[in-house]
Design a protein around this motif. Structure first.
Motif, mmCIF file in Angstrom:
data_model
loop_
_atom_site.group_PDB
_atom_site.id
_atom_site.type_symbol
_atom_site.label_atom_id
_atom_site.label_comp_id
_atom_site.label_asym_id
_atom_site.label_seq_id
_atom_site.Cartn_x
_atom_site.Cartn_y
_atom_site.Cartn_z
ATOM 1 N N ARG A 1 3.816 -13.241 5.497
ATOM 2 C CA ARG A 1 4.899 -12.548 6.191
ATOM 3 C C ARG A 1 5.160 -13.121 7.584
ATOM 4 O O ARG A 1 5.795 -12.490 8.414
ATOM 5 C CB ARG A 1 4.574 -11.050 6.255
ATOM 6 C CG ARG A 1 4.704 -10.409 4.884
ATOM 7 C CD ARG A 1 3.875 -9.152 4.719
ATOM 8 N NE ARG A 1 4.073 -8.580 3.381
ATOM 9 C CZ ARG A 1 3.466 -9.041 2.279
ATOM 10 N NH1 ARG A 1 2.612 -10.052 2.361
ATOM 11 N NH2 ARG A 1 3.714 -8.506 1.097
ATOM 12 N N PRO B 1 -3.158 0.092 8.047
ATOM 13 C CA PRO B 1 -2.126 -0.682 8.744
ATOM 14 C C PRO B 1 -2.188 -0.519 10.260
ATOM 15 O O PRO B 1 -1.945 -1.478 10.997
ATOM 16 C CB PRO B 1 -0.817 -0.121 8.181
ATOM 17 C CG PRO B 1 -1.185 0.395 6.828
ATOM 18 C CD PRO B 1 -2.565 0.960 6.998
ATOM 19 N N ALA C 1 -2.768 -3.615 12.839
ATOM 20 C CA ALA C 1 -1.839 -3.889 13.944
ATOM 21 C C ALA C 1 -2.564 -3.934 15.281
ATOM 22 O O ALA C 1 -2.301 -4.815 16.119
ATOM 23 C CB ALA C 1 -0.733 -2.838 13.966
ATOM 24 N N CYS D 1 2.958 -8.383 15.862
ATOM 25 C CA CYS D 1 3.166 -8.187 14.426
ATOM 26 C C CYS D 1 4.544 -7.580 14.220
ATOM 27 O O CYS D 1 4.840 -6.514 14.765
ATOM 28 C CB CYS D 1 2.085 -7.271 13.870
ATOM 29 S SG CYS D 1 2.051 -7.163 12.088
ATOM 30 N N ALA E 1 7.752 -5.526 12.861
ATOM 31 C CA ALA E 1 7.795 -4.142 12.397
ATOM 32 C C ALA E 1 7.487 -4.052 10.906
ATOM 33 O O ALA E 1 8.045 -4.771 10.082
ATOM 34 C CB ALA E 1 9.174 -3.552 12.681
ATOM 35 N N ASN E 2 6.570 -3.203 10.587
ATOM 36 C CA ASN E 2 6.188 -2.877 9.211
ATOM 37 C C ASN E 2 5.442 -3.998 8.481
ATOM 38 O O ASN E 2 5.059 -3.830 7.325
ATOM 39 C CB ASN E 2 7.411 -2.476 8.383
ATOM 40 C CG ASN E 2 7.063 -1.418 7.350
ATOM 41 O OD1 ASN E 2 6.118 -0.654 7.532
ATOM 42 N ND2 ASN E 2 7.794 -1.391 6.257
ATOM 43 N N ALA E 3 5.224 -5.141 9.143
ATOM 44 C CA ALA E 3 4.543 -6.239 8.452
ATOM 45 C C ALA E 3 3.093 -5.891 8.149
ATOM 46 O O ALA E 3 2.560 -6.252 7.092
ATOM 47 C CB ALA E 3 4.602 -7.518 9.283
ATOM 48 N N ARG F 1 1.824 -2.946 7.521
ATOM 49 C CA ARG F 1 1.792 -2.027 6.374
ATOM 50 C C ARG F 1 2.026 -2.778 5.069
ATOM 51 O O ARG F 1 1.296 -2.590 4.093
ATOM 52 C CB ARG F 1 2.840 -0.932 6.551
ATOM 53 C CG ARG F 1 2.883 0.061 5.383
ATOM 54 C CD ARG F 1 4.040 1.033 5.524
ATOM 55 N NE ARG F 1 4.153 1.901 4.368
ATOM 56 C CZ ARG F 1 3.730 3.157 4.321
ATOM 57 N NH1 ARG F 1 3.151 3.695 5.376
ATOM 58 N NH2 ARG F 1 3.882 3.879 3.228
ATOM 59 N N ARG F 2 3.037 -3.630 5.033
ATOM 60 C CA ARG F 2 3.334 -4.350 3.791
ATOM 61 C C ARG F 2 2.184 -5.270 3.403
ATOM 62 O O ARG F 2 1.863 -5.413 2.223
ATOM 63 C CB ARG F 2 4.633 -5.146 3.951
ATOM 64 C CG ARG F 2 5.870 -4.270 4.141
ATOM 65 C CD ARG F 2 7.156 -5.050 3.882
ATOM 66 N NE ARG F 2 7.238 -6.248 4.709
ATOM 67 C CZ ARG F 2 7.779 -6.299 5.917
ATOM 68 N NH1 ARG F 2 8.289 -5.188 6.453
ATOM 69 N NH2 ARG F 2 7.834 -7.427 6.592
ATOM 70 N N GLU G 1 0.275 4.349 -0.069
ATOM 71 C CA GLU G 1 0.835 4.076 -1.397
ATOM 72 C C GLU G 1 -0.207 3.818 -2.475
ATOM 73 O O GLU G 1 0.116 3.817 -3.670
ATOM 74 C CB GLU G 1 1.812 2.877 -1.370
ATOM 75 C CG GLU G 1 2.950 3.026 -0.376
ATOM 76 C CD GLU G 1 3.839 1.794 -0.329
ATOM 77 O OE1 GLU G 1 4.012 1.136 -1.393
ATOM 78 O OE2 GLU G 1 4.350 1.482 0.765
#
Length: 217
Positions: free
Chosen positions: A31, A59, A63, A73, A75-77, A79-80, A121
């Motif tokens: 990512r 996550p 971070a 990092c 945004a949201n990288a 977590r993904r 998730e």
């Protein structure tokens, strides 16, 4: 009364990365995140000062670990990357479906899931792959969702509240005395599958106990 089940190790077995830090690093790099050379150290360090018993979402930890090394990092990288790194192969344990059905049919009240999991998730994905439905449970409580991790009493209190019963009325089925046994700290009853002295030594034995009512006499 209400019944809650642990997920990992109790109802299912699920793979996890042999080297979580390396797996997360690979997904971060996919990512476009520059992973620091001492990432293995950064990953194992504590970066969030959480209260005792609180769950730190992975996550958020990742971070902060990157930030501690001066890495931005996107945004949201984080977590993904974490969700992708912990993408499991899942096997439903023998007897899992039968024991859930027995608890629903013969149990003393609502049925819930109470699972430690710091990865967003993952519980939902695991249930799908195990051919278990969220509708099988009146409440699904995860540590990443509620902010507390078994054996913290707060997690069992959240589960009891969502099932509409008192914490002392919980019967919790799990495989780990150190975590699942924590229900006894709120006055509930633990059925530990690895404990030869418990009401049921195997998952397959529990439907008979539920249908016979031995657990709540």
């Amino acid at each position: 009364m209400g019944v809650t089940f642990d997920l990992f190790g109790t109802l299912v077995t699920a793979t996890r990365p042999d080297d979580p830090a390396a797996a997360v690093a690979a997904e971060l790099e996919e990512r476009g995140v520059d992973v620091p050379p001492d990432w293995a150290d950064a990953y194992t360090e504590m970066h969030i000062d959480a209260p005792e018993g609180a769950e730190v979402p992975l996550p958020a930890h990742v971070a902060r670990a990157l930030a501690s090394r001066g890495v931005d990092c996107p945004a949201n990288a984080a977590r993904r990357a974490v969700v992708a790194a912990f993408d499991p192969e899942v096997e439903t344990r023998d007897g899992a479906r039968a024991v859930i059905e027995a608890a629903r049919e013969h149990g003393p009240g609502p049925v819930g899931l109470c699972s430690n999991c710091s990865v967003p998730e993952l519980v939902g994905r695991t249930l799908v792959r195990a051919d278990l439905r969220r509708d099988d449970f009146d409440a699904v409580v995860t540590s990443v969702g509620c902010g507390w991790r078994k054996p913290a009493p707060e997690m069992f209190e959240v589960a009891a509240d969502r099932l509409g019963v008192a914490p002392s009325e919980l019967v919790h089925v799990g495989d780990d005395p150190a975590t699942d046994g924590g229900v006894e700290g709120v006055g509930g009853t633990a059925i530990l599958l690895e404990d030869g002295e418990s009401a049921g030594e195997t998952l397959e034995a529990l439907p008979r106990l539920f249908s016979g009512g031995e657990l709540w006499k």
